[in-house]
Scaffold this motif. Structure first.
Motif, PDB file in Angstrom:
ATOM      1  N   UNK A   1       0.743  -1.219   0.076  1.00 42.69           N
ATOM      2  CA  UNK A   1       0.089  -0.098   0.095  1.00 42.69           C
ATOM      3  C   UNK A   1       0.790   1.319  -0.016  1.00 42.69           C
ATOM      4  N   UNK A   2       2.261   1.299  -0.412  1.00 41.33           N
ATOM      5  CA  UNK A   2       2.948   2.210  -0.152  1.00 41.33           C
ATOM      6  C   UNK A   2       4.300   1.906  -0.782  1.00 41.33           C
ATOM      7  N   UNK A   3       4.943   2.951  -1.413  1.00 37.85           N
ATOM      8  CA  UNK A   3       6.260   2.714  -1.850  1.00 37.85           C
ATOM      9  C   UNK A   3       7.137   4.142  -1.799  1.00 37.85           C
ATOM     10  N   UNK A   4       8.215   3.948  -1.415  1.00 41.67           N
ATOM     11  CA  UNK A   4       9.191   5.119  -1.270  1.00 41.67           C
ATOM     12  C   UNK A   4      10.281   5.073  -2.502  1.00 41.67           C
ATOM     13  N   UNK A   5      10.214   6.131  -3.238  1.00 43.19           N
ATOM     14  CA  UNK A   5      11.012   6.294  -4.220  1.00 43.19           C
ATOM     15  C   UNK A   5      12.370   7.069  -3.734  1.00 43.19           C
ATOM     16  N   UNK A   6      13.549   6.646  -4.098  1.00 39.70           N
ATOM     17  CA  UNK A   6      14.627   7.173  -3.738  1.00 39.70           C
ATOM     18  C   UNK A   6      15.638   7.469  -4.721  1.00 39.70           C
ATOM     19  N   UNK A   7      16.482   8.349  -4.649  1.00 39.03           N
ATOM     20  CA  UNK A   7      17.689   8.567  -5.571  1.00 39.03           C
ATOM     21  C   UNK A   7      17.118   9.766  -6.677  1.00 39.03           C
ATOM     22  N   UNK A   8      16.170  10.421  -6.472  1.00 41.74           N
ATOM     23  CA  UNK A   8      15.703  11.424  -7.276  1.00 41.74           C
ATOM     24  C   UNK A   8      16.438  12.658  -7.461  1.00 41.74           C
ATOM     25  N   UNK A   9      16.115  13.250  -8.300  1.00 41.61           N
ATOM     26  CA  UNK A   9      16.811  14.399  -8.750  1.00 41.61           C
ATOM     27  C   UNK A   9      16.170  15.838  -8.115  1.00 41.61           C
ATOM     28  N   UNK A  10      17.040  16.609  -7.176  1.00 39.43           N
ATOM     29  CA  UNK A  10      16.383  17.709  -6.542  1.00 39.43           C
ATOM     30  C   UNK A  10      15.513  18.709  -7.572  1.00 39.43           C
TER      31      UNK A  10
END
Length: 94
Positions: free
Chosen positions: A55-64
């Motif tokens: 029911x959730x997902x944490x998307x990491x490593x993204x550009x600011x």
């Protein structure tokens, strides 16, 4: 067939966006998370395959300072669901 509604997306830091959704079905075998980058985007790419009960997902490593749009899709033994609604979040500058 399958019910999947994205409820929220928010940046938790300059490189992380947290997603959550409603999971009202008990027979899913997988949930797929797709993302596209920049405002007005239409080309989505699958970025994660999760358990059917997720029911959730944490998307990491993204550009600011970047806007991301997300959608999810579920799968069960009968096939794929329709895509969810989309949600958009923008990572902060710092």
């Amino acid at each position: 067939m399958l019910d999947r509604r994205l409820e929220s997306s928010f940046a938790t830091s300059k490189s992380v966006i947290q997603l959550s959704w409603t999971n009202s079905s008990t027979d899913q075998t997988a949930v797929y998370v797709e993302r596209c980058k920049n405002a007005g985007c239409t080309t989505f790419t699958r970025i994660a395959t999760l358990s059917g009960s997720a029911t959730s997902y944490r998307n990491t490593g993204l550009s600011s300072r970047t806007t991301y749009t997300y959608r999810v899709q579920a799968q069960n033994t009968a096939g794929l669901s329709a895509y969810s609604n989309t949600v958009t979040a923008t990572t902060p500058r710092r």
